[in-house]
Design a protein around this motif. Structure first.
Motif, PDB file in Angstrom:
ATOM      1  N   CYS A  23      -1.970  -1.722   5.873  1.00 39.78           N
ATOM      2  CA  CYS A  23      -2.337  -2.988   5.218  1.00 39.78           C
ATOM      3  C   CYS A  23      -1.888  -4.208   6.010  1.00 39.78           C
ATOM      4  O   CYS A  23      -2.423  -5.302   5.809  1.00 39.78           O
TER       5      CYS A  23
ATOM      6  N   CYS B  13       0.855  -1.185   0.000  1.00 37.03           N
ATOM      7  CA  CYS B  13       0.000   0.000   0.000  1.00 37.03           C
ATOM      8  C   CYS B  13       0.892   1.236   0.000  1.00 37.03           C
ATOM      9  O   CYS B  13       2.117   1.131   0.078  1.00 37.03           O
TER      10      CYS B  13
ATOM     11  N   ARG C 128       1.523   3.378   2.205  1.00 34.08           N
ATOM     12  CA  ARG C 128       2.345   3.593   3.393  1.00 34.08           C
ATOM     13  C   ARG C 128       3.517   2.613   3.458  1.00 34.08           C
ATOM     14  O   ARG C 128       4.523   2.879   4.111  1.00 34.08           O
ATOM     15  N   CYS C 129       3.404   1.481   2.787  1.00 33.33           N
ATOM     16  CA  CYS C 129       4.532   0.540   2.715  1.00 33.33           C
ATOM     17  C   CYS C 129       5.706   1.142   1.942  1.00 33.33           C
ATOM     18  O   CYS C 129       6.863   0.808   2.201  1.00 33.33           O
TER      19      CYS C 129
ATOM     20  N   CYS D  46       3.288  -2.945   8.330  1.00 28.52           N
ATOM     21  CA  CYS D  46       2.588  -1.710   7.941  1.00 28.52           C
ATOM     22  C   CYS D  46       1.325  -1.552   8.784  1.00 28.52           C
ATOM     23  O   CYS D  46       0.514  -2.473   8.870  1.00 28.52           O
TER      24      CYS D  46
END
Ligand SMILES: [Zn+2]
Length: 268
Positions: free
Chosen positions: A258, A179, A181-182, A255
């Motif tokens: 996700c 995602c 943010r990853c 994360c």
């Protein structure tokens, strides 16, 4: 469909309009019908959102919901392709000017202008009945909100950003890819800077990366997730450099979004 399998005018309203596009095998008449039934939310109709909306409307995507609470300004005109001088002079709301222009381009496209900024209160109402969400924003607070919603609801979204002569794009498919943010650390710091707009931007990287976004949107609407780009794509149009980062390999089990399914941006 005729006996020989060739598409006919009955397959798609005003079929002739899309003839050149339907000759491309992955689209065809069946694909054009899917596009006509396609439902997309475009968050922000500035530079990126303008180009993506125009490409999707011309391609025959049936329903486009546009959200933006901004008005057209003269400084937008070098890169925000849906707007004309008169829109800036009248300081028209962007969604209103965009919807009027898109209806001129394709009267078959249903365009719903929503003069609101996307936030945690309205995202469910605006995104629940679409197949995918397209990022035309200029800020990471809204992108994190979209990312949280996307992961929670298993809805694909397409991220893009442009600054200077550079642009980035990625398709995030919950359960298949990392995602946003990853992969945040992989994005240029200037792009993550909340004051990104002060860094300036040319129209060319905006138009280029918007074309990639629209292409990925078409693949998703056609049901061709197998063809969707698995990369975070970075373009530098000044130095002619292209970089690709495989999103599947950057999934982070730790994360918060996700991996741990904590959706803080959806909270009040
Ligand atoms: Zn993640």
């Amino acid at each position: 469909m005729s006996e020989d399998g060739a598409p006919t005018a009955d397959d798609v309203p005003n079929f002739e309009r899309y003839a050149r596009q339907m000759v491309f095998a992955p689209v065809g008449a069946a694909g054009q019908k899917k596009l006509a039934a396609g439902r997309v939310l475009i968050v922000g109709v500035g530079g990126l959102g303008s180009w993506v909306a125009e490409l999707l409307a011309r391609a025959g995507v049936g329903f486009l919901r546009l959200t933006d609470d901004d008005r057209v300004d003269e400084v937008n005109l070098h890169r925000q392709a849906l707007y004309a001088q008169a829109d800036a002079d009248a300081r028209r709301p962007k969604v209103q000017a965009a919807a009027a222009r898109l209806r001129q381009l394709n009267s078959q496209a249903a365009v719903e202008p929503i003069a609101q900024r996307l936030d945690h209160r309205n995202i469910a109402a605006l995104a629940d009945d679409v197949q995918l969400i397209i990022d035309g924003t200029d800020n990471f607070a809204t992108r994190f909100l979209i990312n949280d919603y996307s992961v929670k609801m298993a809805r694909p979204w397409i991220f893009a950003g442009a600054v200077g002569a550079e642009a980035q794009m990625a398709v995030f498919v919950p359960g298949q890819t990392a995602c946003l943010r990853c992969v945040l650390d992989e994005l240029p710091p200037v792009c993550r800077d909340p004051n990104c707009r002060t860094a300036g931007v040319l129209s060319m990287p905006v138009a280029a990366i918007a074309a990639f976004e629209a292409m990925e949107a078409i693949k998703i609407l056609l049901g061709r997730l197998d063809a969707v780009s698995p990369y975070l794509l970075k373009l530098d149009l000044w130095s002619n450099q292209v970089q690709r980062l495989n999103l599947a390999r950057h999934r982070n089990a730790q994360c918060e979004c996700c991996g741990q399914r904590q959706f803080e941006y959806l909270q009040p």
